[in-house]
Motif scaffolding. Structure first.
Motif, PDB file in Angstrom:
ATOM      1  N   HIS A   1      37.552  -2.932  69.045  1.00 27.68           N
ATOM      2  CA  HIS A   1      38.615  -3.832  68.602  1.00 27.68           C
ATOM      3  C   HIS A   1      39.800  -3.859  69.575  1.00 27.68           C
ATOM      4  O   HIS A   1      40.836  -4.456  69.259  1.00 27.68           O
ATOM      5  N   LYS A   2      39.659  -3.171  70.712  1.00 24.94           N
ATOM      6  CA  LYS A   2      40.722  -3.138  71.733  1.00 24.94           C
ATOM      7  C   LYS A   2      42.050  -2.662  71.134  1.00 24.94           C
ATOM      8  O   LYS A   2      43.107  -3.283  71.315  1.00 24.94           O
ATOM      9  N   CYS A   3      41.971  -1.560  70.419  1.00 26.23           N
ATOM     10  CA  CYS A   3      43.121  -0.986  69.721  1.00 26.23           C
ATOM     11  C   CYS A   3      43.507   0.339  70.369  1.00 26.23           C
ATOM     12  O   CYS A   3      42.649   1.163  70.690  1.00 26.23           O
ATOM     13  N   LYS A   4      44.791   0.559  70.560  1.00 29.46           N
ATOM     14  CA  LYS A   4      45.273   1.796  71.180  1.00 29.46           C
ATOM     15  C   LYS A   4      45.246   2.944  70.171  1.00 29.46           C
ATOM     16  O   LYS A   4      45.397   2.738  68.966  1.00 29.46           O
TER      17      LYS A   4
ATOM     18  N   LEU B   1      39.168  12.053  74.466  1.00 34.53           N
ATOM     19  CA  LEU B   1      39.945  10.831  74.278  1.00 34.53           C
ATOM     20  C   LEU B   1      40.426  10.256  75.606  1.00 34.53           C
ATOM     21  O   LEU B   1      40.314   9.050  75.859  1.00 34.53           O
ATOM     22  N   LEU B   2      40.974  11.113  76.456  1.00 35.80           N
ATOM     23  CA  LEU B   2      41.498  10.633  77.741  1.00 35.80           C
ATOM     24  C   LEU B   2      40.380  10.134  78.652  1.00 35.80           C
ATOM     25  O   LEU B   2      40.591   9.239  79.470  1.00 35.80           O
ATOM     26  N   LYS B   3      39.190  10.708  78.506  1.00 38.94           N
ATOM     27  CA  LYS B   3      38.057  10.237  79.305  1.00 38.94           C
ATOM     28  C   LYS B   3      37.591   8.864  78.829  1.00 38.94           C
ATOM     29  O   LYS B   3      37.324   7.972  79.636  1.00 38.94           O
ATOM     30  N   GLU B   4      37.513   8.677  77.525  1.00 37.68           N
ATOM     31  CA  GLU B   4      37.009   7.429  76.957  1.00 37.68           C
ATOM     32  C   GLU B   4      38.059   6.322  76.936  1.00 37.68           C
ATOM     33  O   GLU B   4      37.743   5.147  77.100  1.00 37.68           O
ATOM     34  N   MET B   5      39.327   6.700  76.699  1.00 35.44           N
ATOM     35  CA  MET B   5      40.411   5.717  76.596  1.00 35.44           C
ATOM     36  C   MET B   5      41.643   6.251  77.324  1.00 35.44           C
ATOM     37  O   MET B   5      42.551   6.819  76.703  1.00 35.44           O
TER      38      MET B   5
ATOM     39  N   SER C   1      45.355   5.985  76.136  1.00 35.97           N
ATOM     40  CA  SER C   1      45.748   6.560  74.846  1.00 35.97           C
ATOM     41  C   SER C   1      46.967   7.466  75.011  1.00 35.97           C
ATOM     42  O   SER C   1      47.319   7.883  76.116  1.00 35.97           O
ATOM     43  N   LEU C   2      47.573   7.788  73.881  1.00 34.51           N
ATOM     44  CA  LEU C   2      48.763   8.642  73.863  1.00 34.51           C
ATOM     45  C   LEU C   2      48.461   9.890  73.034  1.00 34.51           C
ATOM     46  O   LEU C   2      47.994   9.786  71.899  1.00 34.51           O
ATOM     47  N   ILE C   3      48.723  11.055  73.615  1.00 37.11           N
ATOM     48  CA  ILE C   3      48.481  12.329  72.938  1.00 37.11           C
ATOM     49  C   ILE C   3      49.805  13.056  72.763  1.00 37.11           C
ATOM     50  O   ILE C   3      50.568  13.215  73.724  1.00 37.11           O
ATOM     51  N   ILE C   4      50.056  13.486  71.541  1.00 36.13           N
ATOM     52  CA  ILE C   4      51.296  14.182  71.213  1.00 36.13           C
ATOM     53  C   ILE C   4      50.989  15.644  70.910  1.00 36.13           C
ATOM     54  O   ILE C   4      50.221  15.959  70.002  1.00 36.13           O
ATOM     55  N   ARG C   5      51.606  16.539  71.664  1.00 33.76           N
ATOM     56  CA  ARG C   5      51.542  17.970  71.355  1.00 33.76           C
ATOM     57  C   ARG C   5      52.851  18.353  70.688  1.00 33.76           C
ATOM     58  O   ARG C   5      53.933  18.114  71.249  1.00 33.76           O
ATOM     59  N   THR C   6      52.759  18.961  69.524  1.00 31.20           N
ATOM     60  CA  THR C   6      53.982  19.187  68.757  1.00 31.20           C
ATOM     61  C   THR C   6      53.787  20.223  67.663  1.00 31.20           C
ATOM     62  O   THR C   6      52.655  20.608  67.340  1.00 31.20           O
ATOM     63  N   SER C   7      54.899  20.670  67.107  1.00 30.61           N
ATOM     64  CA  SER C   7      54.939  21.476  65.884  1.00 30.61           C
ATOM     65  C   SER C   7      56.100  20.928  65.071  1.00 30.61           C
ATOM     66  O   SER C   7      57.212  20.815  65.586  1.00 30.61           O
TER      67      SER C   7
ATOM     68  N   LYS D   1      57.429   1.553  74.073  1.00 26.38           N
ATOM     69  CA  LYS D   1      57.492   1.607  75.538  1.00 26.38           C
ATOM     70  C   LYS D   1      56.100   1.700  76.175  1.00 26.38           C
ATOM     71  O   LYS D   1      55.978   1.891  77.388  1.00 26.38           O
ATOM     72  N   GLU D   2      55.064   1.567  75.342  1.00 20.79           N
ATOM     73  CA  GLU D   2      53.672   1.558  75.812  1.00 20.79           C
ATOM     74  C   GLU D   2      53.334   2.806  76.622  1.00 20.79           C
ATOM     75  O   GLU D   2      52.653   2.751  77.657  1.00 20.79           O
ATOM     76  N   ALA D   3      53.806   3.953  76.146  1.00 21.97           N
ATOM     77  CA  ALA D   3      53.529   5.218  76.814  1.00 21.97           C
ATOM     78  C   ALA D   3      52.046   5.587  76.676  1.00 21.97           C
ATOM     79  O   ALA D   3      51.383   5.198  75.709  1.00 21.97           O
ATOM     80  N   TYR D   4      51.562   6.348  77.624  1.00 25.78           N
ATOM     81  CA  TYR D   4      50.193   6.848  77.555  1.00 25.78           C
ATOM     82  C   TYR D   4      50.147   8.221  78.218  1.00 25.78           C
ATOM     83  O   TYR D   4      51.080   8.631  78.921  1.00 25.78           O
TER      84      TYR D   4
END
Length: 299
Positions: A99-102, A142-146, A149-155, A207-210
């Motif tokens: 579906h071309k979805c982020k 995820l980063l290999k396939e898309m 994409s945006l990955i958030i590391r957090t607590s 801001k279309e971050a990735y």
């Protein structure tokens, strides 16, 4: 209006995201065993398949909050950790590519071995347990396939619904019930409030971050001192906060003693101050003042 689909819509972060962003975006939450109704938010209680959800809603962004975060459970049941933390994301990726979805994926702050503070995004990961290993595998896949994409590391911490308390909820509730709470004096982290986390997520999306971003407070603190800080802010009895040591807890699965994150990449990109731990605790009062807490705890 842009459309956002949130997986794990009944979880602590999923609920908070839905309530906080539904004023800015058309929002859809995926439910599992529990059915909840959030004003101005659609859900999938009458839709049986992911394909149907995507076809009907056609989201611009999927925020994946689904995870098994119980470190000890993941160690005891590694197949459960793989299915929840990795295989579920793989299913989402297939549909999002179609579906071309982020995708914005919520990862973890447990990817280092804890030997040094304020870990950066580009430092080599050294996961110590099954939970962290499956979260790292999910990031890599995820980063290999898309790659966009945006990955958030957090607590994070904040107000949770009655069926899902946050770390700060558990501390406050126990002390209000005149019960002691054991907190590690030798385990450090850099938690951010859910209020601030949701604001940053919106900013990154706009801001279309990735790529990978750490979202954390500016400083690090022990779990024990975090409890004392909560007591100071909410005028709770500090005598109920007792010291524990993670290095002496041989009953627990091994985990990093320092999960603090370096947030410079994020703050430079957004020109945004993530604030100190104490400033993030004050966000809990802002949630009370503007009615967010009431909306959440009633669920």
């Amino acid at each position: 209006m842009k459309k956002i689909l949130i997986t794990g819509g009944t979880g602590l972060l999923g609920v908070n995201l839905a309530i906080r962003i539904s004023n800015y975006y058309e929002t859809f939450i995926l439910l599992n065993k529990k059915i909840i109704e959030i004003p101005s938010t659609l859900n999938n209680k009458d839709i049986k398949s992911l394909e149907e959800v995507f076809s009907k809603f056609n989201p611009d962004l999927v925020i994946n909050t689904v995870a098994e975060t119980d470190v000890d459970l993941c160690e005891d049941k590694p197949s459960l950790a793989v299915d929840t933390n990795l295989n579920y994301l793989k299913k989402i990726i297939v549909i999002c590519k179609l579906h071309k979805c982020k995708i914005l994926h919520i990862s973890t702050d447990h990817l280092s071995d804890g030997s040094e503070p304020f870990v950066k995004e580009n430092q080599e990961a050294s996961p110590l347990n099954q939970y962290a290993k499956t979260k790292l595998l999910a990031e890599q896949y995820l980063l290999k396939e898309m790659p966009n994409s945006l990955i958030i590391r957090t607590s994070f911490f904040g107000w949770g619904p009655r069926y899902r308390f946050s770390f700060s909820d558990k501390i406050i509730n126990k002390i209000n019930d005149n019960k002691s709470v054991l907190l590690f004096e030798d385990a450090f982290f850099s938690p951010i409030s859910i209020r601030r986390l949701c604001t940053i997520i919106i900013m990154l999306f706009e801001k279309e971050a990735y790529g990978i971003y750490n979202i954390s407070s500016n400083d690090r603190i022990s779990k024990y001192k975090f409890g004392l800080m909560l007591c100071g802010s909410f005028r709770l009895n500090k005598n109920y906060v007792l010291k524990d040591k993670i290095i002496e807890r041989t009953d627990l699965t091994i985990r990093p003693v320092d999960t603090s994150l370096n947030n410079k990449k994020l703050t430079d990109f957004l020109n945004f101050n993530c604030g100190s731990v104490n400033e993030n605790i004050k966000d809990l009062f802002h949630d009370i003042k503007d009615g967010i807490k009431d909306k959440i705890v009633k669920l």
